[in-house]
Design an enzyme around this catalytic site. Structure first.
Site, short mmCIF file in Angstrom:
data_model
loop_
_atom_site.label_atom_id
_atom_site.label_comp_id
_atom_site.label_asym_id
_atom_site.label_seq_id
_atom_site.Cartn_x
_atom_site.Cartn_y
_atom_site.Cartn_z
N CYS A 7 -26.85 98.89 36.94
CA CYS A 7 -26.19 98.92 35.63
C CYS A 7 -25.63 100.31 35.41
CB CYS A 7 -27.15 98.49 34.52
SG CYS A 7 -28.60 99.54 34.30
N CYS A 12 -32.01 100.49 31.08
CA CYS A 12 -32.19 99.29 30.24
C CYS A 12 -32.17 97.99 31.05
CB CYS A 12 -31.13 99.23 29.15
SG CYS A 12 -31.29 100.54 27.91
N ARG A 13 -30.98 97.61 31.57
CA ARG A 13 -30.84 96.28 32.18
C ARG A 13 -31.37 96.20 33.60
NH1 ARG A 13 -24.58 96.10 30.89
NH2 ARG A 13 -25.00 98.30 31.25
N SER A 14 -30.87 97.08 34.49
CA SER A 14 -31.27 96.93 35.91
C SER A 14 -32.76 97.17 36.15
CB SER A 14 -30.40 97.80 36.83
OG SER A 14 -30.49 99.17 36.53
N ASP A 123 -24.70 95.14 27.26
CA ASP A 123 -25.40 96.42 27.27
C ASP A 123 -26.22 96.54 25.98
OD1 ASP A 123 -26.20 99.03 27.15
OD2 ASP A 123 -24.25 99.87 27.68
P1 4NP Z 1 -28.18 100.36 30.97
O1 4NP Z 1 -27.95 100.80 29.44
O2 4NP Z 1 -26.84 100.59 31.66
O3 4NP Z 1 -28.53 98.93 30.88
O4 4NP Z 1 -29.28 101.24 31.52
C1 4NP Z 1 -27.44 102.03 29.05
C2 4NP Z 1 -28.24 103.15 29.04
C3 4NP Z 1 -27.75 104.36 28.62
C4 4NP Z 1 -26.43 104.46 28.21
C5 4NP Z 1 -25.62 103.33 28.23
C6 4NP Z 1 -26.12 102.12 28.65
N1 4NP Z 1 -25.92 105.71 27.74
O5 4NP Z 1 -24.78 105.71 27.23
O6 4NP Z 1 -26.60 106.74 27.87
#
Ligand code: 4NP
Length: 155
Positions: A7, A12-14, A123
């Site tokens: 991700c 968060c997701r991965s 997201d």
């Molecule tokens: P992920 O979510 O890609 O599922 O880990 C996010 C985590 C952090 C951010 C964006 C999405 N960020 O903007 O810091």
């Protein structure tokens, strides 16, 4: 099978996807190696977001020991399958692909449950919705096991 979940932040997701697929592999004795990474290096070294840890723990999966890391071109050599959570992750991974073999390893995770629809896992970092993310990833990970383990056994 060596599988990488990718991700943007790898917090968060991965991490949820990694936790679920590793759990399915371990509980079914598949011997798969599962990892996750982010296309950004923004959260390098951090544990998963507390909300991801919480939803995984609710379903009996401990992801607290995971550490965020950035996706690198070497991951194409290390993994058989690379699953992107959304279209921007997918495009960012493909930008690093060196050849058709690299490209052939990459797909959108929700193609497992919604083939041909190019669906993204939303997201949840700002918007929330971790429960929904967990559910769609659980179904997708089960479909990965079905496609790459159960089918392989039948042939
Ligand atoms: P992920 O979510 O890609 O599922 O880990 C996010 C985590 C952090 C951010 C964006 C999405 N960020 O903007 O810091």
């Amino acid at each position: 099978m060596k599988v990488l979940m990718v991700c943007l932040g790898n917090i968060c997701r991965s991490p949820i996807a990694e936790g679920i697929l590793q759990h399915l592999s371990d509980s079914q004795g598949l011997g798969w190696q599962v990892d996750s990474a982010g296309t950004s290096g923004w959260h390098q070294g951090e544990a998963p977001d507390g909300r991801s840890q919480q939803v995984a723990a609710k379903y009996g999966i401990d992801i607290s020991q995971q550490k965020s890391r950035k996706f690198t071109v070497a991951d194409f050599d290390q993994f058989d399958l690379i699953f992107a959570m959304d279209t921007s992750n997918f495009n960012d991974i493909l930008k690093l692909a060196r050849n058709p073999e690299d490209r052939s390893k990459v797909s959108m995770i929700l193609e497992q449950t919604n083939p041909g629809m190019n669906r993204s896992v939303p997201d949840p970092y700002y918007e929330g919705g971790f429960e929904g993310v967990y559910t769609m990833l659980y179904e997708a990970c089960n479909a990965v096991v079905e496609e790459y383990h159960l089918k392989a056994q039948q042939h």
